[in-house]
Write a protein that holds these residues in place. Structure first.
Motif, PDB file in Angstrom:
ATOM      1  N   LEU A 156       0.810  -1.221   0.000  1.00 51.71           N
ATOM      2  CA  LEU A 156       0.000   0.000   0.000  1.00 51.71           C
ATOM      3  C   LEU A 156       0.845   1.274   0.000  1.00 51.71           C
ATOM      4  CD1 LEU A 156      -2.966  -1.004   2.353  1.00 51.71           C
ATOM      5  CD2 LEU A 156      -2.871  -1.011  -0.143  1.00 51.71           C
ATOM      6  N   PRO A 157       1.845   1.405   0.880  1.00 47.97           N
ATOM      7  CA  PRO A 157       2.729   2.580   0.762  1.00 47.97           C
ATOM      8  C   PRO A 157       3.465   2.619  -0.566  1.00 47.97           C
ATOM      9  CG  PRO A 157       3.009   1.530   2.892  1.00 47.97           C
ATOM     10  CD  PRO A 157       2.188   0.596   2.060  1.00 47.97           C
ATOM     11  N   GLY A 158       3.810   1.431  -1.091  1.00 44.94           N
ATOM     12  CA  GLY A 158       4.487   1.390  -2.378  1.00 44.94           C
ATOM     13  C   GLY A 158       3.632   1.964  -3.493  1.00 44.94           C
ATOM     14  N   ILE A 159       2.359   1.614  -3.508  1.00 42.84           N
ATOM     15  CA  ILE A 159       1.452   2.163  -4.522  1.00 42.84           C
ATOM     16  C   ILE A 159       1.343   3.681  -4.367  1.00 42.84           C
ATOM     17  CG2 ILE A 159      -0.949   2.196  -5.296  1.00 42.84           C
ATOM     18  CD1 ILE A 159      -1.124  -0.758  -4.564  1.00 42.84           C
ATOM     19  N   ALA A 160       1.290   4.160  -3.113  1.00 41.87           N
ATOM     20  CA  ALA A 160       1.201   5.597  -2.861  1.00 41.87           C
ATOM     21  C   ALA A 160       2.442   6.321  -3.376  1.00 41.87           C
ATOM     22  CB  ALA A 160       1.012   5.847  -1.372  1.00 41.87           C
ATOM     23  N   GLY A 173       8.421   3.491  -4.669  1.00 39.66           N
ATOM     24  CA  GLY A 173       7.129   2.809  -4.651  1.00 39.66           C
ATOM     25  C   GLY A 173       7.180   1.445  -5.291  1.00 39.66           C
ATOM     26  N   ALA A 174       7.837   1.363  -6.443  1.00 41.16           N
ATOM     27  CA  ALA A 174       7.934   0.069  -7.143  1.00 41.16           C
ATOM     28  C   ALA A 174       8.709  -0.948  -6.305  1.00 41.16           C
ATOM     29  CB  ALA A 174       8.604   0.273  -8.499  1.00 41.16           C
ATOM     30  N   TRP A 175       9.793  -0.492  -5.637  1.00 40.35           N
ATOM     31  CA  TRP A 175      10.595  -1.408  -4.836  1.00 40.35           C
ATOM     32  C   TRP A 175       9.841  -1.859  -3.582  1.00 40.35           C
ATOM     33  CZ3 TRP A 175      14.022  -4.599  -6.079  1.00 40.35           C
ATOM     34  CH2 TRP A 175      14.903  -5.164  -5.157  1.00 40.35           C
ATOM     35  N   PHE A 176       9.056  -0.972  -2.977  1.00 45.07           N
ATOM     36  CA  PHE A 176       8.218  -1.364  -1.844  1.00 45.07           C
ATOM     37  C   PHE A 176       7.259  -2.485  -2.243  1.00 45.07           C
ATOM     38  CE2 PHE A 176       8.990   2.689   0.596  1.00 45.07           C
ATOM     39  CZ  PHE A 176       9.338   2.071   1.788  1.00 45.07           C
ATOM     40  N   VAL A 177       6.645  -2.346  -3.402  1.00 41.98           N
ATOM     41  CA  VAL A 177       5.704  -3.370  -3.876  1.00 41.98           C
ATOM     42  C   VAL A 177       6.441  -4.693  -4.103  1.00 41.98           C
ATOM     43  CG1 VAL A 177       4.153  -4.034  -5.752  1.00 41.98           C
ATOM     44  CG2 VAL A 177       4.138  -1.685  -4.895  1.00 41.98           C
ATOM     45  N   ILE A 178       7.609  -4.634  -4.720  1.00 39.67           N
ATOM     46  CA  ILE A 178       8.401  -5.847  -4.950  1.00 39.67           C
ATOM     47  C   ILE A 178       8.770  -6.505  -3.624  1.00 39.67           C
ATOM     48  CG2 ILE A 178      10.611  -6.705  -5.807  1.00 39.67           C
ATOM     49  CD1 ILE A 178      10.417  -4.611  -8.028  1.00 39.67           C
ATOM     50  N   MET A 179       9.167  -5.701  -2.637  1.00 41.21           N
ATOM     51  CA  MET A 179       9.497  -6.236  -1.315  1.00 41.21           C
ATOM     52  C   MET A 179       8.307  -6.954  -0.694  1.00 41.21           C
ATOM     53  SD  MET A 179      11.765  -3.155   0.351  1.00 41.21           S
ATOM     54  CE  MET A 179      11.751  -3.916   1.974  1.00 41.21           C
ATOM     55  N   GLY A 180       7.125  -6.336  -0.826  1.00 33.90           N
ATOM     56  CA  GLY A 180       5.931  -6.948  -0.261  1.00 33.90           C
ATOM     57  C   GLY A 180       5.665  -8.330  -0.825  1.00 33.90           C
ATOM     58  N   PHE A 181       5.842  -8.480  -2.126  1.00 35.80           N
ATOM     59  CA  PHE A 181       5.591  -9.774  -2.756  1.00 35.80           C
ATOM     60  C   PHE A 181       6.702 -10.776  -2.458  1.00 35.80           C
ATOM     61  CE2 PHE A 181       2.500  -7.397  -5.214  1.00 35.80           C
ATOM     62  CZ  PHE A 181       1.517  -8.344  -5.451  1.00 35.80           C
ATOM     63  N   LEU A 205       7.480   6.965  12.643  1.00 35.56           N
ATOM     64  CA  LEU A 205       8.250   8.209  12.563  1.00 35.56           C
ATOM     65  C   LEU A 205       8.401   8.672  11.116  1.00 35.56           C
ATOM     66  CD1 LEU A 205      11.087   7.639  15.196  1.00 35.56           C
ATOM     67  CD2 LEU A 205       9.240   9.305  15.321  1.00 35.56           C
ATOM     68  N   ILE A 206       8.561   7.712  10.197  1.00 31.94           N
ATOM     69  CA  ILE A 206       8.641   8.060   8.774  1.00 31.94           C
ATOM     70  C   ILE A 206       7.336   8.703   8.312  1.00 31.94           C
ATOM     71  CG2 ILE A 206       8.931   7.132   6.449  1.00 31.94           C
ATOM     72  CD1 ILE A 206      10.639   4.904   7.686  1.00 31.94           C
ATOM     73  N   LEU A 236      -3.465  12.126   4.590  1.00 30.35           N
ATOM     74  CA  LEU A 236      -4.383  11.026   4.860  1.00 30.35           C
ATOM     75  C   LEU A 236      -3.632   9.694   4.895  1.00 30.35           C
ATOM     76  CD1 LEU A 236      -7.259   9.894   5.174  1.00 30.35           C
ATOM     77  CD2 LEU A 236      -7.421   9.834   2.671  1.00 30.35           C
ATOM     78  N   GLY A 237      -2.792   9.460   3.913  1.00 30.21           N
ATOM     79  CA  GLY A 237      -2.034   8.214   3.890  1.00 30.21           C
ATOM     80  C   GLY A 237      -1.096   8.077   5.077  1.00 30.21           C
ATOM     81  N   SER A 238      -0.474   9.184   5.476  1.00 28.44           N
ATOM     82  CA  SER A 238       0.420   9.152   6.635  1.00 28.44           C
ATOM     83  C   SER A 238      -0.360   8.857   7.910  1.00 28.44           C
ATOM     84  CB  SER A 238       1.155  10.493   6.762  1.00 28.44           C
ATOM     85  OG  SER A 238       1.941  10.753   5.613  1.00 28.44           O
TER      86      SER A 238
END
Length: 313
Positions: free
Chosen positions: A9-13, A190-198, A95-96, A57-59
């Motif tokens: 979700l953060p990756g998509i954002a 964002g793309a790397w966050f999504v890859i990490m999730g999978f 904190l991020i 909102l996302g934060s």
């Protein structure tokens, strides 16, 4: 953030935000290459602060998930008021999110009061958020020696680019390339966050010789041997290399498409203005030539004894 949805979700954002910036910076530069000035955020058509409101909102959702919704007791502290060891990473992640919330909040405030140093201060706030992100991932309480640590290490290289280009934007506001690379780094995050999730939370995608274990309330990948760990890290490096190549191709293709689309009108206008200037110069040259001929004729007649009065008669 230490879960599949916590990364996807953060990756998509981040991906959408980076794409939004990449599109707007390229479009703005295509239309106004000579007067281009970098902007840390872009107003929407109907709601000026939509981008900043979505970041807030996302934060807020991320902070709530990390501190109040994610923990089993739905509160981040122990019974004695201290922070449990298994909640340390939750506080680090929050904190991020808090840093990006502060950035978006003050960006709105600075724009509303039309502060003189608005652009520079907004860049500094963005740099502070990226700096906080880099610090938390570098000093993360998660195991740095394992596969997840390798993914975080590669992520830090992208965050460094985001931080550096944001700081460079303060002193180089007219540099399109600085803004272009910054937007690209946010999209890459964002793309790397999504890859990490999978790759870290989908059992079927975990490398051979590694398994998903439960460690102190958190799921983590552990490999059975040094060889398996080395292979898993190498695969992560290869994935990161593929990502860099793919993002580069996508970004340059988008740039060429937008420049081709938005520069045609500008080129046509510049051609027209150039032709107009040439016509005006030719006209003025013709007029000056005619005047010179008349003056020469008058002077010749005067030399031969004719006065202006005789000429008129």
């Amino acid at each position: 953030m230490g879960s599949f949805l916590g990364h996807v979700l953060p990756g998509i954002a981040f991906f959408i935000l980076g794409l939004w910036h990449l599109f707007n910076h390229t479009k703005l530069y295509s239309l106004q290459s000579n007067s281009y000035i970098s902007s840390p955020w872009f107003p929407a058509t109907k709601l000026r602060y939509l981008e900043l409101y979505l970041i807030m909102l996302g934060s807020s959702i991320s902070i709530s998930m990390e501190l109040f919704i994610g923990p089993e007791k739905h509160q981040p502290f122990d019974v004695d008021g201290t922070i449990p060891s298994n909640h340390l990473r939750n506080f680090e992640h929050s904190l991020i999110s808090m840093s990006f919330f502060v950035y978006a909040t003050f960006a709105v405030l600075l724009d509303r009061i039309s502060a003189r140093a608005q652009r520079g201060l907004t860049h500094i706030l963005g740099a502070a958020a990226f700096g906080q992100q880099l610090l938390m991932f570098h000093l993360h309480s998660t195991d740095h020696a394992g596969l997840e640590g390798q993914y975080h290490l590669l992520l830090q290289t992208v965050v460094v680019v985001s931080l550096t280009t944001t700081l460079m934007g303060i002193g180089l506001p007219k540099s399109f390339l600085v803004s272009f690379v910054r937007s690209l780094s946010i999209l890459s995050q964002g793309a790397w966050f999504v890859i990490m999730g999978f790759m870290l939370w989908i059992p079927g995608l975990i490398p051979k010789g590694c398994l998903l274990y439960s460690d102190d309330g958190h799921k983590i990948v552990r490999c059975s041997s040094e060889e398996a760990l080395h292979r898993a890290k190498s695969l992560a490096n290869i994935q990161f290399g593929w990502l860099v190549i793919g993002i580069t191709i996508f970004a340059v293709t988008l740039y060429l498409g937008l420049v081709e689309k938005h520069s045609k009108g500008g080129e046509y206008s510049s051609v027209l203005s150039k032709e107009f200037e040439e016509t005006r110069e030719e006209s003025s040259d013709g007029e000056s030539l005619g005047k010179n001929r008349v003056e020469d004729t008058k002077s010749l007649l005067v030399e031969r004894g004719f006065t202006p009065f005789d000429m008129e008669r």
